[in-house]
Design an enzyme around this catalytic site. Structure first.
Site, short mmCIF file in Angstrom:
data_model
loop_
_atom_site.label_atom_id
_atom_site.label_comp_id
_atom_site.label_asym_id
_atom_site.label_seq_id
_atom_site.Cartn_x
_atom_site.Cartn_y
_atom_site.Cartn_z
N THR A 291 0.70 -1.19 0.06
CA THR A 291 0.05 0.05 -0.20
C THR A 291 0.91 1.11 -0.02
OG1 THR A 291 -1.52 -1.40 1.39
CG2 THR A 291 -1.91 1.34 1.35
N THR B 243 -3.59 0.63 -3.15
CA THR B 243 -2.97 -0.63 -2.44
C THR B 243 -3.04 -1.56 -3.48
OG1 THR B 243 -3.15 -2.15 -0.56
CG2 THR B 243 -5.05 -1.24 -1.16
N ASN C 237 -2.45 -4.54 -1.86
CA ASN C 237 -2.25 -5.38 -0.72
C ASN C 237 -0.98 -5.80 -0.44
OD1 ASN C 237 -3.45 -6.45 1.65
ND2 ASN C 237 -4.15 -8.56 1.01
N ASP D 142 -8.21 -9.40 2.04
CA ASP D 142 -8.73 -8.68 3.11
C ASP D 142 -10.25 -9.10 3.48
OD1 ASP D 142 -6.59 -7.15 3.41
OD2 ASP D 142 -7.09 -5.27 1.93
N SER E 89 -11.43 -2.68 4.13
CA SER E 89 -9.89 -2.15 4.23
C SER E 89 -9.72 -1.64 5.76
CB SER E 89 -9.74 -0.93 3.08
OG SER E 89 -8.81 -0.29 3.13
N GLY F 8 -1.49 -2.35 6.30
CA GLY F 8 -2.53 -3.21 6.69
C GLY F 8 -3.16 -2.55 8.03
O1 DON Z 1 -6.78 -2.42 2.44
C1 DON Z 1 -6.04 -2.66 3.26
O2 DON Z 1 -6.12 -2.51 4.59
C2 DON Z 1 -4.74 -3.68 3.07
N1 DON Z 1 -4.98 -4.04 1.87
C3 DON Z 1 -3.76 -2.68 3.01
C4 DON Z 1 -2.55 -3.31 2.94
C5 DON Z 1 -1.07 -2.52 3.20
O3 DON Z 1 -1.21 -1.58 3.41
C6 DON Z 1 -0.04 -3.59 2.97
N2 DON Z 1 1.15 -2.21 3.15
N3 DON Z 1 2.11 -2.45 3.76
#
Ligand code: DON
Length: 575
Positions: free
Chosen positions: A385, A403, A405, A427, A456, A479
């Site tokens: 992301t 993102t 993911n 997710d 998300s 995440g």
């Molecule tokens: O939308 C979300 O919450 C996740 N797909 C975000 C993933 C993410 O931030 C990975 N990064 N480091």
């Protein structure tokens, strides 16, 4: 703790006092343990008129360039977004999706949901194998991908709010893709680390032409991607969703058993939503509503902390306990009650209300931890992301996070298109009771259904000072840790009066309800504090990796400061 040691701003500052007081509260230098990695080494960038902060410096430069050409913050955010797809393919994307929060200088606010959707052929248990266990197909390979929203979302934001022609906004990304950019050690390391994910698919020939990433210092050109962005620039989103690029995506799916069809692509729409508006100790927050859980969970965490009482000093066991316990409770709600509002009823007004927060805050003891199982039963009653923040010379502001993911998404690379597809399907609640790649255990509200958006944690947020002027534009990657980083940056700025550099550098903590533990960034908290937290009954462990990475802009006297997270390798560019 002595009352004098408490830093609390109390209730909203009355307007008559505001008129006399300074518009921008003074900042107080923070102190962190000597063992902390980002003690004093971090600096923000100052510029008088406009600023872009991003996890990738080349992309931030593009945003600033567009504003110097007369573009506004939305033009700059869109230009940065397309540039990220070129210069930061681990997370910047055409094949993913995201969320955007906008505040125009005239006070208008908007939130754009350009999250991916489940393909029409998706089913609730599609990732559960015959043996009852998860197959792993939600994290790698073509079945992991949701229908991408990034291209439609970026162009929709531009259509409604941009001022420059789209060809001008996309020109820098096309230039970077066709002329190439210099591979630095960060990009080299990132590619090397995810070789296993990329090399099984068509991206191998671009990123591992001789079995290794392009040499540090060499120029990486991406002609297929230049052509794709050129087509989008000429014909708009239609070429991606119904035209030749859609054909390439579907061909990639057919090759490897993926689900996305032309019908899925043709029906994809980004959604404008009413942003969540809330307050924290007299400051206003404008943040992202579902289908992201980010805005609700940040709001709920801050409301609980406000109700809990004045903030104890940064880094104390009292403060960590309060923030972690508020976060634990907000995540219980997040994980069990939230999902795509087109499919499930989301109790948004309850979860973001001050009265609900007061009742939750009462359940937090001053001196001991509560196990998540007990918290959850009581509450039932009642990587990859990227984030970027932009402010333009008129004071319009954009916070947006996009993102794939995982790093490089599903690994699947669209031949002929020149871009990676996401693995956002992970997710969803792929199996109730089983943790996803971030260890989140989620509920039925977020189960898979055709056309549904997966929940998300993305939390783009804009903060106004008590006088209603723009103060902070923020958000993060990482995440569920996005929610923690975003909340704690806001707390650092409002409660602890930190400068932007300190607010982003400060050690972070994370509690996502389950696993039932406080994760602390290693070296950032005194051993005595950790011992005290353990004595309170918290299960505490130290993480050697960073808790999320933010990119933020703050208004300061005479202009703006911008900064990418010290846990990241990007930058801020302004003028
Ligand atoms: O939308 C979300 O919450 C996740 N797909 C975000 C993933 C993410 O931030 C990975 N990064 N480091």
């Amino acid at each position: 703790m002595a009352a004098a040691a408490l830093i609390g701003l109390g209730a909203a500052i009355p307007l008559d006092r505001l008129a006399q007081g300074p518009a921008i509260p003074s900042r107080i230098p923070a102190t962190f343990p000597r063992t902390w990695a980002y003690g004093t080494a971090s600096h923000a960038t100052f510029a008088p008129h406009a600023m872009v902060a991003s996890n990738n410096r080349l992309a931030a430069e593009v945003g600033a360039e567009i504003m110097e050409q007369g573009g506004n913050a939305i033009d700059a955010a869109v230009a940065t977004g397309f540039a990220l797809a070129v210069t930061f393919p681990e997370a910047g994307n055409l094949g993913g999706g995201g969320y955007m929060v906008i505040r125009m200088a005239d006070g208008r606010v908007a939130a754009l949901d350009y999250r991916e959707t489940a393909p029409l052929a998706a089913t609730r248990d599609m990732y559960v194998g015959a043996n009852g266990k998860l197959t792993g197909e939600s994290v790698i390979g073509p079945r992991a991908s949701g229908v991408p929203g990034a291209v439609a979302g970026m162009l929709e934001a531009h259509r409604r709010y941009g001022v420059l022609p789209v060809a001008k906004v996309l020109a820098p990304a096309i230039r970077l893709a066709s002329e190439g950019f210099i591979v630095d050690s960060t990009f080299f390391r990132s590619l090397s680390g995810d070789k296993y994910r990329i090399e099984g698919f068509a991206g191998k020939s671009v990123f591992f032409p001789d079995g290794v990433p392009p040499q540090i210092g060499s120029r990486l050109r991406q002609p297929q991607l230049a052509r794709t962005i050129g087509l989008i620039s000429d014909s708009g989103a239609v070429v991606f969703y119904r035209g030749s690029i859609a054909d390439s995506i579907v061909a990639e799916m057919r090759r490897d058993g993926g689900l996305i069809t032309k019908a899925d692509l043709g029906r994809y729409r980004p959604v404008w939503r009413e942003p969540i508006r809330s307050s924290y100790r007299g400051y206003s927050l404008i943040t992202m509503p579902p289908s992201s859980s980010g805005g609700i969970t940040v709001t709920e965490t801050l409301n609980i902390l406000e109700a809990y009482g004045p903030a104890a000093p940064f880094g104390t066991a009292e403060r960590v306990h309060a923030v972690a316990s508020a976060s634990q409770r907000a995540f219980v709600d997040r994980n069990s009650k939230l999902g795509d509002p087109a499919f499930v009823g989301v109790p948004l007004s309850t979860l973001t209300s001050k009265s609900y927060a007061r009742s939750v805050a009462k359940s937090i003891s001053r001196d001991h931890a509560d196990p998540t199982t007990r918290v959850a039963s009581r509450m039932r009653e009642g990587n990859e992301t990227t984030h970027w923040s932009v402010v333009d010379p008129s004071g319009n502001a954009v916070a947006t996070t996009s993102t794939l993911n995982d790093l490089y998404g599903s690994g699947v690379y669209v031949s002929g298109g020149g871009f990676f597809l996401n693995d956002e399907m992970d997710d969803f609640t792929t199996q109730p009771g089983t943790p996803n790649m971030f260890g989140l255990i989620q509920g039925e509200a977020n189960s898979i259904a055709p056309g549904k958006r997966m929940l998300s944690a993305i939390s783009p947020t804009i903060v106004l000072d008590p006088g209603g002027s723009l103060l902070l534009v923020t958000g993060a990657r990482g995440g569920p840790r996005i929610i923690s980083a975003t909340s704690q940056i806001i707390l650092n700025v409002i409660d602890h009066r930190m400068s932007l550099a300190d607010a982003l550098s400060a050690p972070r903590l994370h509690h996502q309800a389950l696993p039932d533990s406080i994760r602390l960034e290693a070296g950032g908290f005194d051993p005595a504090v950790i011992a005290r937290l353990r004595a309170m009954g918290h299960y505490v462990y130290e993480l050697n990796s960073g808790i999320a990475a933010a990119a933020s802009v703050i208004r300061v006297k005479g202009g703006y400061e911008g900064m990418d997270d010290p846990r990241s390798h990007g930058g801020a560019v302004g003028f």
